[in-house]
Design an enzyme around this catalytic site. Sequence first.
Site, mmCIF file in Angstrom:
data_model
loop_
_atom_site.group_PDB
_atom_site.id
_atom_site.type_symbol
_atom_site.label_atom_id
_atom_site.label_comp_id
_atom_site.label_asym_id
_atom_site.label_seq_id
_atom_site.Cartn_x
_atom_site.Cartn_y
_atom_site.Cartn_z
ATOM 1 N N LYS A 121 0.834 -1.193 0.000
ATOM 2 C CA LYS A 121 0.000 0.000 0.000
ATOM 3 C C LYS A 121 0.873 1.249 0.000
ATOM 4 C CE LYS A 121 -4.187 -1.622 -0.026
ATOM 5 N NZ LYS A 121 -5.109 -1.319 -1.130
ATOM 6 N N LYS A 127 -12.319 -8.518 -8.584
ATOM 7 C CA LYS A 127 -12.788 -8.990 -7.280
ATOM 8 C C LYS A 127 -14.204 -9.544 -7.440
ATOM 9 C CE LYS A 127 -9.785 -5.742 -4.910
ATOM 10 N NZ LYS A 127 -9.629 -4.580 -4.017
#
Length: 329
Positions: free
Chosen positions: A110, A217
């Site tokens: 991240k 996803k």
Amino acid sequence: MSDALLPPLEDLIATARVVALPMHVRFRGITVREAMLFEGPMGWTEFSPFVEYDDAEASAWLRAAIDFGWQRAEPACAEIPVNATVPAVDADEVPSVLARYPGCTTAKVKVAEPGGSVDDDVARVAAVRAVLGDSGQIRVDANGLWSVEDAVSALVALAPYGLEYAEQPCATVPELATVRERVMSRGVRIAADESVRKAADPLAVARAGAADLLIVKAQPLGGIHAALAIIQEAGLPCVVSSALDTSVGIAMGAFLAASVSGPETACGLGTAAMFRADVTDEPLRPVDGRIPVRRPQVSGALLHQTAAAPDRRAWWIDRLRRTYALIAS
């Protein structure tokens, strides 16, 4: 969703359980992940849109839960490789984070954390490279938080550490296209996530040539079968990832990944390792860098231990009713 595929709302509520899973490290602003599980003819399934999502966006997640719980899915292979996930931690915490992902040779890191800096991102990525060595793969994920200029500057600074790709550096499709053009010479590929799963038209990014690959996803795209159709039409390589799911939601993603990913493409489905608790005695956590493709057996004792507070259960039941009404209309 046709009436033939839509189970009665009462059937969903009858087995619905709401859990609150504590996490090892704050991720996406979350320290406790809430999710609703219910049981269908095919087994347990998951409905877990993030709490800030409105009912219209959450409706795709409910379609996915019903798809996995009521439609048969056959695993295309027994196991799949996964990446480690490194939150926006200080560089000195990176080794302990990666230790939760035994055998993983790919890490998603991240970056662009609010309140952080590019120097923080570089230090974090450098620490990951030090642990993985030269042969490891590093992906960075900005969640669309950079401007074009900030993205280009940051990716130029990060490129020497050997990025496999940068995920959603900017928010919009035109911005992604611009960044892609400007960092291509640095060997940095661009992946689209939010521009696929949160878009009214998930194929717009592919048509615009704004990304080299897609992050897919299962829950946000309406389930395994809906995601397969999008992947086929987009015609781009894809990496299947999770939406911070319990092991039940991870299983949904694993069935999808087994059908579309190459045997050595590390999927973003190792995130059960981020939880201190799960809903099964055999959580889908990485072993030797891989997770099995199977439906986990949910533990009644763990459902009880991780049960959300009564007011949170009531909140989720109300959300289920409203979202169900949307897809039934």
